[in-house]
Design a protein around this motif. Structure first.
Motif, mmCIF file in Angstrom:
data_model
loop_
_atom_site.group_PDB
_atom_site.id
_atom_site.type_symbol
_atom_site.label_atom_id
_atom_site.label_comp_id
_atom_site.label_asym_id
_atom_site.label_seq_id
_atom_site.Cartn_x
_atom_site.Cartn_y
_atom_site.Cartn_z
ATOM 1 N N UNK A 19 0.865 -1.180 0.000
ATOM 2 C CA UNK A 19 0.000 0.000 0.000
ATOM 3 C C UNK A 19 0.898 1.225 0.000
ATOM 4 N N UNK B 125 -0.909 -3.489 16.643
ATOM 5 C CA UNK B 125 -1.928 -3.833 17.620
ATOM 6 C C UNK B 125 -2.737 -2.591 17.981
ATOM 7 N N UNK C 114 -9.470 -2.463 8.750
ATOM 8 C CA UNK C 114 -8.052 -2.414 8.431
ATOM 9 C C UNK C 114 -7.650 -3.603 7.570
ATOM 10 N N UNK C 115 -7.153 -3.294 6.389
ATOM 11 C CA UNK C 115 -6.676 -4.361 5.515
ATOM 12 C C UNK C 115 -5.236 -4.683 5.882
ATOM 13 N N UNK C 116 -4.854 -5.916 5.728
ATOM 14 C CA UNK C 116 -3.476 -6.328 6.031
ATOM 15 C C UNK C 116 -2.481 -5.636 5.102
ATOM 16 N N UNK C 117 -2.985 -5.135 3.950
ATOM 17 C CA UNK C 117 -2.106 -4.436 3.006
ATOM 18 C C UNK C 117 -1.643 -3.094 3.556
ATOM 19 N N UNK C 118 -2.411 -2.528 4.489
ATOM 20 C CA UNK C 118 -1.993 -1.264 5.095
ATOM 21 C C UNK C 118 -3.013 -0.145 5.038
ATOM 22 N N UNK C 119 -4.060 -0.298 4.215
ATOM 23 C CA UNK C 119 -5.050 0.775 4.133
ATOM 24 C C UNK C 119 -6.181 0.518 5.119
ATOM 25 N N UNK C 120 -6.909 1.571 5.442
ATOM 26 C CA UNK C 120 -8.043 1.429 6.349
ATOM 27 C C UNK C 120 -9.150 2.377 5.905
ATOM 28 N N UNK D 233 -14.207 -6.586 14.044
ATOM 29 C CA UNK D 233 -13.326 -5.425 14.175
ATOM 30 C C UNK D 233 -11.992 -5.667 14.887
ATOM 31 N N UNK D 234 -11.885 -6.739 15.687
ATOM 32 C CA UNK D 234 -10.608 -6.966 16.373
ATOM 33 C C UNK D 234 -9.618 -7.757 15.523
ATOM 34 N N UNK E 67 -7.666 -8.223 11.450
ATOM 35 C CA UNK E 67 -7.393 -7.637 10.151
ATOM 36 C C UNK E 67 -8.367 -8.181 9.092
ATOM 37 N N UNK F 169 0.923 -15.974 5.760
ATOM 38 C CA UNK F 169 0.470 -14.926 6.664
ATOM 39 C C UNK F 169 0.280 -15.465 8.077
ATOM 40 N N UNK G 221 -4.733 -10.682 14.672
ATOM 41 C CA UNK G 221 -5.580 -9.878 15.540
ATOM 42 C C UNK G 221 -4.861 -8.628 15.965
ATOM 43 N N UNK G 222 -5.585 -7.690 16.473
ATOM 44 C CA UNK G 222 -4.929 -6.475 16.941
ATOM 45 C C UNK G 222 -5.705 -5.857 18.067
#
Lengths: 235, 249
Positions: free
Chosen positions: A37, A158, B132-138, B213-214, B216, B243, B248-249
């Motif tokens: 990204x 996190x 939140x995508x694992x690619x980095x965008x939200x 929501x908790x 990715x 992956x 989780x986050x």
């Protein structure tokens, strides 16, 4: 017989040389992650002035489509980076090395004089102990930056568990940007550091491996012979 | 800094030893690195790094608090253009959304079929959060459905909720995820049938998707076909490809 000065304790040398490859892996794996990204660019007048990063850059370094790999390396090496950095900070505090490292009140003005001297504009070198004023600022800032990478990193990794960090960073997207800017900062630091090490010469460089530096037996102060301001007895 | 006088012999000895240790450590580091790069892979990641994912899961999963809520926003802040990412599990041309039923495989092995109308009768919960995508965008997105907690309560799935994981699979088995139970029962995890207050579009998982929501984005399976419960890790599409399973986050 030669006069030598003990410049870098063994601990400092270990932390320094461990950090070098570990940080390199963090930046490389971070690039593999960022590619997925890659939104950052310095824009001017609505157009991309500097794109982070051009397609050719990614291709030359074989970066595309390796997000999973990037994360696997990043989340393992982050522990080495953090533990090494933490031990370095603790050592700096408890050994008293912080006296050489932390900027003093006069450092802010003196650093400017150091820069002028380094650029050969000013002939007189400001007096210093182990590190000059510019180094004190740089080597302390880099620790603050390291802490910043840990905090912004956790805010990204996190964001729910460490929501406090995400909030103080200004949000999830802000944390991403700050993490990226700090990384660019390390790269710029490295370029200046490399240049300065080269200019400082072999006797200085080898002191980061052997721990001591041979004092040249002349009255002239070269950039690698320190003048001791205080007498501290340490091994 | 301490000054002392050393003989040339002593200087040479100290220098040689230091450089020798430096070079040896450098070689050890180099070969360890090479070893890691060439290491046998486990689910797409070198074995050591796969173990590292699991260790991180213990550490960060251990910090997970299932009563803690993710940050939510007013509906007015939800984006209108919701990003579509990934179509694995949505490519079956024979899928008939109108006759779809959720296949719920219970612990004892018996199966319950639940229709969309049945699900819509249950208490509705809306959540507007940073997807939140694992690619980095939200993106701030607005979703509606029934919480997994309410679903468990209504269908008497207490035995199932004591299992370690829930597994979800698309009807064509093209995409599948495994979720740890604490994350599943977190109050904002929903079996989702609405986006922006309207029925889910097909490309976002109509008739029913998971919104959790908790985790990715990779865990937010679109088009739930089957749901089952297990004490062993259900197969998960992206973790098979390198992956992190927990995500989780």
């Amino acid at each position: 017989m030669k006069k030598v000065v003990s410049k870098h304790p063994l601990a400092v040398r270990w932390f320094h040389w461990v950090n070098f490859p570990v940080l390199a892996v963090m930046i490389w794996s971070g690039l593999l992650i960022y590619w997925a990204n890659d939104v950052y660019a310095i824009k001017y007048g609505g157009k991309d002035f500097i794109k982070f990063f051009p397609k050719g850059f990614y291709e030359a370094l074989h970066i595309p489509f390796r997000l999973a790999e990037g994360m696997a390396y990043h989340f393992f090496f982050m522990w080495l980076f953090f533990i090494n950095g933490l031990l370095y900070v603790l050592y700096t505090i408890f050994s008293g090395e912080w006296r050489y490292l932390l900027p003093q009140k006069k450092s802010w003005r003196e650093a400017w004089l150091v820069v002028l001297h380094d650029l050969r504009i000013r002939k007189v070198k400001p007096p210093q102990t182990k590190y000059n004023a510019a180094q004190r600022i740089a080597y302390t800032s880099i620790i603050v930056m390291g802490l910043g990478s840990v905090i912004t990193g956790l805010a990204i990794y996190q964001p729910v568990t460490f929501s406090f960090f995400t909030t103080i960073c200004g949000g999830y997207e802000a944390a991403h940007l700050e993490h990226f800017i700090l990384t660019i900062g390390y790269c710029l630091f490295f370029l200046v550091h490399l240049a300065q090490v080269i200019f400082a010469g072999w006797r200085n460089f080898q002191s980061m491996i052997t721990g001591f530096e041979i004092i040249k037996p002349t009255a002239e102060t070269t950039d690698s012979s320190p003048s001791a301001e205080t007498n501290t007895s340490r091994s | 800094m301490k000054e002392k006088t050393l003989s040339d012999k002593e200087i040479r000895w100290r220098s040689l030893t230091s450089f020798a240790v430096f070079i040896i450590c450098g070689c050890v580091a180099y070969f360890t690195w090479k070893g890691l790069r060439n290491q046998e892979k486990e689910a797409g990641a070198p074995k050591t790094l796969r173990k590292s994912f699991l260790a991180n899961e213990v550490i960060f999963g251990g910090l997970f608090n299932e009563t803690k809520l993710v940050k939510t926003y007013p509906v007015t802040e939800a984006v209108k253009q919701v990003r579509v990412n990934g179509s694995y599990g949505l490519n079956d041309p024979s899928f008939k959304p109108d006759t779809w039923k959720l296949k719920l495989v219970k612990a004892a092995g018996d199966t319950l079929f639940v229709s969309l109308d049945d699900i819509k009768k249950l208490p509705k919960t809306d959540v507007v959060f940073d997807f939140k995508c694992i690619e980095g965008w939200s993106q701030k997105t607005w979703w509606g459905g029934v919480t997994f907690k309410d679903f468990v309560k209504h269908y008497g799935l207490q035995n199932e909720a004591e299992k370690t994981y829930a597994g979800l699979v698309t009807p064509d088995k093209g995409y599948y995820v495994g979720i740890d139970m604490p994350s599943m029962i977190q109050p904002q995890t929903i079996l989702c049938y609405e986006m922006n207050g309207r029925p889910l579009p097909l490309n976002q998982g109509y008739p029913l998707r998971l919104i959790i929501p908790v985790k990715y984005g990779i865990k937010h399976l679109k088009r739930i076909g089957t749901m089952f419960f297990s004490d062993s890790r259900p197969p998960d599409y992206w973790p098979e490809r390198g992956y992190d399973y927990y995500s989780g986050h």
